[in-house]
Each structure stands twice: as structure tokens, then as C-alpha cells.
Motif scaffolding. Structure first.
Motif, PDB file in Angstrom:
ATOM      1  N   ALA A  59       0.832  -1.209   0.000  1.00  0.00           N
ATOM      2  CA  ALA A  59       0.000   0.000   0.000  1.00  0.00           C
ATOM      3  C   ALA A  59       0.865   1.257   0.000  1.00  0.00           C
ATOM      4  CB  ALA A  59      -0.938  -0.005   1.207  1.00  0.00           C
ATOM      5  N   ALA A  60       1.963   1.240   0.752  1.00  0.00           N
ATOM      6  CA  ALA A  60       2.856   2.399   0.799  1.00  0.00           C
ATOM      7  C   ALA A  60       3.515   2.644  -0.548  1.00  0.00           C
ATOM      8  CB  ALA A  60       3.926   2.199   1.868  1.00  0.00           C
ATOM      9  N   VAL A  61       3.926   1.585  -1.205  1.00  0.00           N
ATOM     10  CA  VAL A  61       4.558   1.723  -2.513  1.00  0.00           C
ATOM     11  C   VAL A  61       3.550   2.187  -3.565  1.00  0.00           C
ATOM     12  CG1 VAL A  61       5.701   0.429  -4.357  1.00  0.00           C
ATOM     13  CG2 VAL A  61       6.365   0.056  -2.004  1.00  0.00           C
ATOM     14  N   SER A  62       2.313   1.728  -3.455  1.00  0.00           N
ATOM     15  CA  SER A  62       1.308   2.072  -4.463  1.00  0.00           C
ATOM     16  C   SER A  62       0.837   3.520  -4.350  1.00  0.00           C
ATOM     17  CB  SER A  62       0.119   1.122  -4.383  1.00  0.00           C
ATOM     18  OG  SER A  62      -0.606   1.321  -3.196  1.00  0.00           O
ATOM     19  N   ARG A  63       1.074   4.181  -3.215  1.00  0.00           N
ATOM     20  CA  ARG A  63       0.669   5.577  -3.070  1.00  0.00           C
ATOM     21  C   ARG A  63       1.435   6.506  -4.002  1.00  0.00           C
ATOM     22  NH1 ARG A  63       1.302   4.876   2.719  1.00  0.00           N
ATOM     23  NH2 ARG A  63      -0.548   3.786   3.351  1.00  0.00           N
ATOM     24  N   GLN A  64       2.617   6.102  -4.420  1.00  0.00           N
ATOM     25  CA  GLN A  64       3.437   6.923  -5.299  1.00  0.00           C
ATOM     26  C   GLN A  64       3.521   6.295  -6.686  1.00  0.00           C
ATOM     27  OE1 GLN A  64       7.150   7.424  -3.323  1.00  0.00           O
ATOM     28  NE2 GLN A  64       6.277   8.595  -1.669  1.00  0.00           N
ATOM     29  N   ALA A  65       2.431   5.722  -7.132  1.00  0.00           N
ATOM     30  CA  ALA A  65       2.404   5.002  -8.406  1.00  0.00           C
ATOM     31  C   ALA A  65       2.390   5.964  -9.594  1.00  0.00           C
ATOM     32  CB  ALA A  65       1.170   4.111  -8.458  1.00  0.00           C
ATOM     33  N   ASP A  66       2.900   5.486 -10.726  1.00  0.00           N
ATOM     34  CA  ASP A  66       2.847   6.212 -11.994  1.00  0.00           C
ATOM     35  C   ASP A  66       1.550   5.787 -12.677  1.00  0.00           C
ATOM     36  OD1 ASP A  66       3.084   7.276 -14.496  1.00  0.00           O
ATOM     37  OD2 ASP A  66       5.065   6.454 -14.910  1.00  0.00           O
ATOM     38  N   MET A  67       0.516   6.614 -12.573  1.00  0.00           N
ATOM     39  CA  MET A  67      -0.811   6.227 -13.049  1.00  0.00           C
ATOM     40  C   MET A  67      -1.106   6.682 -14.473  1.00  0.00           C
ATOM     41  SD  MET A  67      -1.842   4.317 -10.724  1.00  0.00           S
ATOM     42  CE  MET A  67      -3.479   4.027 -11.308  1.00  0.00           C
ATOM     43  N   GLU A  68      -0.072   6.792 -15.300  1.00  0.00           N
ATOM     44  CA  GLU A  68      -0.310   7.069 -16.710  1.00  0.00           C
ATOM     45  C   GLU A  68      -1.107   5.911 -17.307  1.00  0.00           C
ATOM     46  OE1 GLU A  68       2.224   7.923 -20.798  1.00  0.00           O
ATOM     47  OE2 GLU A  68       3.268   7.771 -18.886  1.00  0.00           O
ATOM     48  N   TRP A  69      -0.751   4.706 -16.934  1.00  0.00           N
ATOM     49  CA  TRP A  69      -1.469   3.490 -17.351  1.00  0.00           C
ATOM     50  C   TRP A  69      -1.727   2.648 -16.120  1.00  0.00           C
ATOM     51  CZ3 TRP A  69       3.276   2.068 -20.626  1.00  0.00           C
ATOM     52  CH2 TRP A  69       3.348   2.865 -21.760  1.00  0.00           C
ATOM     53  N   LEU A  70      -2.792   1.871 -16.188  1.00  0.00           N
ATOM     54  CA  LEU A  70      -3.070   0.830 -15.202  1.00  0.00           C
ATOM     55  C   LEU A  70      -3.195  -0.457 -15.995  1.00  0.00           C
ATOM     56  CD1 LEU A  70      -3.763   0.111 -12.233  1.00  0.00           C
ATOM     57  CD2 LEU A  70      -6.160   0.320 -12.895  1.00  0.00           C
ATOM     58  N   MET A  71      -2.376  -1.432 -15.670  1.00  0.00           N
ATOM     59  CA  MET A  71      -2.393  -2.706 -16.382  1.00  0.00           C
ATOM     60  C   MET A  71      -3.023  -3.758 -15.490  1.00  0.00           C
ATOM     61  SD  MET A  71       1.401  -2.480 -18.045  1.00  0.00           S
ATOM     62  CE  MET A  71       2.191  -1.911 -16.557  1.00  0.00           C
ATOM     63  N   ILE A  72      -3.959  -4.546 -16.043  1.00  0.00           N
ATOM     64  CA  ILE A  72      -4.601  -5.603 -15.271  1.00  0.00           C
ATOM     65  C   ILE A  72      -4.448  -6.929 -16.007  1.00  0.00           C
ATOM     66  CG2 ILE A  72      -6.228  -4.093 -14.095  1.00  0.00           C
ATOM     67  CD1 ILE A  72      -8.366  -4.870 -16.093  1.00  0.00           C
ATOM     68  N   ASP A  73      -4.241  -7.973 -15.236  1.00  0.00           N
ATOM     69  CA  ASP A  73      -4.117  -9.318 -15.804  1.00  0.00           C
ATOM     70  C   ASP A  73      -4.244 -10.328 -14.676  1.00  0.00           C
ATOM     71  OD1 ASP A  73      -3.890 -11.242 -17.741  1.00  0.00           O
ATOM     72  OD2 ASP A  73      -1.824 -10.813 -18.259  1.00  0.00           O
ATOM     73  N   SER A  74      -4.321 -11.601 -15.034  1.00  0.00           N
ATOM     74  CA  SER A  74      -4.375 -12.662 -14.033  1.00  0.00           C
ATOM     75  C   SER A  74      -3.620 -13.874 -14.549  1.00  0.00           C
ATOM     76  CB  SER A  74      -5.825 -13.023 -13.701  1.00  0.00           C
ATOM     77  OG  SER A  74      -6.461 -13.522 -14.846  1.00  0.00           O
ATOM     78  N   THR A  75      -3.226 -14.711 -13.629  1.00  0.00           N
ATOM     79  CA  THR A  75      -2.505 -15.926 -13.979  1.00  0.00           C
ATOM     80  C   THR A  75      -2.873 -17.031 -13.006  1.00  0.00           C
ATOM     81  OG1 THR A  75      -0.333 -16.853 -14.496  1.00  0.00           O
ATOM     82  CG2 THR A  75      -0.463 -15.384 -12.601  1.00  0.00           C
ATOM     83  N   ILE A  76      -2.730 -18.257 -13.447  1.00  0.00           N
ATOM     84  CA  ILE A  76      -3.044 -19.414 -12.613  1.00  0.00           C
ATOM     85  C   ILE A  76      -1.751 -19.958 -12.019  1.00  0.00           C
ATOM     86  CG2 ILE A  76      -3.823 -21.807 -12.652  1.00  0.00           C
ATOM     87  CD1 ILE A  76      -5.914 -21.044 -14.641  1.00  0.00           C
ATOM     88  N   VAL A  77      -1.820 -20.285 -10.742  1.00  0.00           N
ATOM     89  CA  VAL A  77      -0.710 -20.930 -10.056  1.00  0.00           C
ATOM     90  C   VAL A  77      -1.202 -22.304  -9.643  1.00  0.00           C
ATOM     91  CG1 VAL A  77       0.866 -20.810  -8.104  1.00  0.00           C
ATOM     92  CG2 VAL A  77       0.098 -18.713  -9.207  1.00  0.00           C
ATOM     93  N   ARG A  78      -0.586 -23.326 -10.168  1.00  0.00           N
ATOM     94  CA  ARG A  78      -1.006 -24.691  -9.850  1.00  0.00           C
ATOM     95  C   ARG A  78      -0.284 -25.183  -8.611  1.00  0.00           C
ATOM     96  NH1 ARG A  78      -4.672 -25.553 -13.324  1.00  0.00           N
ATOM     97  NH2 ARG A  78      -4.358 -25.215 -15.521  1.00  0.00           N
ATOM     98  N   ALA A  79      -1.016 -25.900  -7.780  1.00  0.00           N
ATOM     99  CA  ALA A  79      -0.431 -26.466  -6.573  1.00  0.00           C
ATOM    100  C   ALA A  79       0.236 -27.795  -6.914  1.00  0.00           C
ATOM    101  CB  ALA A  79      -1.514 -26.683  -5.527  1.00  0.00           C
ATOM    102  N   HIS A  80       1.276 -28.106  -6.180  1.00  0.00           N
ATOM    103  CA  HIS A  80       1.973 -29.371  -6.352  1.00  0.00           C
ATOM    104  C   HIS A  80       1.041 -30.510  -5.950  1.00  0.00           C
ATOM    105  CE1 HIS A  80       4.972 -32.531  -5.579  1.00  0.00           C
ATOM    106  NE2 HIS A  80       5.678 -31.888  -6.493  1.00  0.00           N
TER     107      HIS A  80
END
Length: 186
Positions: A80-101
């Protein structure tokens, strides 16, 4: 430049959010900066805990502190502290799957015998989907864990909520009128 260590300016931004005092009989009780360097090494290398270089500390101690900080919400505060000083020219969204062993099938269950909320069971086995929003510099701003069988757009509204970006970039999994309308309104 060593990409496995925090720069001095990065450490100054986040050191107020990490627990541990600066006083002890012989100085600080813990070296939080070295611990965060160890987490950076883990994230960038994708290695196992036991592969952690000795210069970054005992892997068992690092692993134990990592899980303790997760429970205490320390890493959420740092993000949260790092995101307060974000470069908001773009916001990129995506998702990925992490499989469990395969051995994760015997993992601890929540009360009532259910699997943890962010684990899903599908034909491929246990999996988790991580939905992420990042700023123009690629820094993570929001992370949401869900069961692996959930589709990308299911949590897209939560990913973009509260961000005022010049443009939002996402793949075709986020192409829905209701999301485009919400983005246009904000």
C-alpha cells in the motif's frame, strides 16, 4: 547494479512500515532490509526456500518471518505504501493461474473441512488464480487471490476500483461492456 537488493531510496520509503525495533543490546534485533532483499531474490529467481544464498540469511528463519509477516499484514502495508506513489499514466490488469503441487492435496483445511478460500479444485487439480493491477512502471498495486477456476473479469471491478489512470490496459479476458462503462465513468 544488483537487482536483488533494495536501493537506499527504496529502503527509506518502506522502512517505517516494517516491524522490529532499532534498539537492542548490540544494535537492531533484526535486519529487515536483508530480509526484504531475500524476498526480492525469491521473487526474481523463482527458487526454493532452501536455495536462498547464505548472504541473505538462514532460509528457515527467512521463511518463518515471511509467513509471520503475511499473518500480521506487514507485506500488505508495504504494498500500500509503494502504491501511493504510483505512476498512473497506465493501469495494467491481468491474471494468472498458479497450480499447486500434487502433494498439496493434503494441505491444511479451514474450519469445516473446506479448502482455503483462494484454492480451487478443477480437472487439473488444486490451483489459485492471482489477479493483479500494476502501474506504468510495472509495480504491483493490487493483488487478489481466487480459486483457479474463476474467470479473469470476475474481479476486474475490484482491480480498477479507486484508481484514476490515464488508460487501462487488459487482454481480451477483460473485454466486457459493464467494465468498459465503469472505466469510462471514472
Amino acid at each position: 547494479m544488483n537487482c536483488d537488493t533494495l536501493r537506499d531510496d527504496q529502503w527509506e520509503r518502506i522502512k517505517g512500515f516494517v516491524p522490529g525495533g532499532t534498539k537492542g543490546k548490540r544494535g537492531p534485533r533484526t535486519n529487515n532490509r536483508r530480509f526484504l532483499d531475500a524476498l526480492l531474490w525469491m521473487a526474481r529467481s523463482g527458487g526454493r526456500w532452501r536455495d536462498l544464498p547464505e548472504r541473505l540469511g538462514n532460509y528457515q528463519s527467512v521463511k518463518r518471518r515471511y509467513y509471520r509477516w503475511i499473518e500480521m499484514g506487514v507485506l500488505d502495508d508495504v504494498l500500500a505504501a509503494v502504491s501511493r506513489q504510483a505512476d498512473m499514466e497506465w493501469l495494467m490488469i491481468d491474471s494468472t493461474i498458479v497450480r499447486a503441487h500434487q502433494h498439496a492435496a493434503g494441505a491444511r483445511k479451514e474450519k469445516g473441512g473446506r479448502m482455503p478460500r483462494a484454492w480451487g479444485r478443477s480437472r487439473g487439480g488444486l490451483s489459485t488464480k492471482i489477479h493483479a493491477a500494476g502501474d506504468a512502471l510495472g509495480n504491483p498495486l493490487r493483488l487478489i487471490g481466487t480459486p483457479g477456476q474463476r474467470n479473469d473479469i470476475a474481479f476486474a471491478h475490484e482491480l480498477v476500483d479507486g484508481f484514476n489512470a490515464g488508460a487501462i490496459i487488459g487482454d481480451k479476458g477483460y473485454d466486457a461492456d459493464h467494465l468498459c462503462e465503469e472505466i469510462a465513468e471514472t
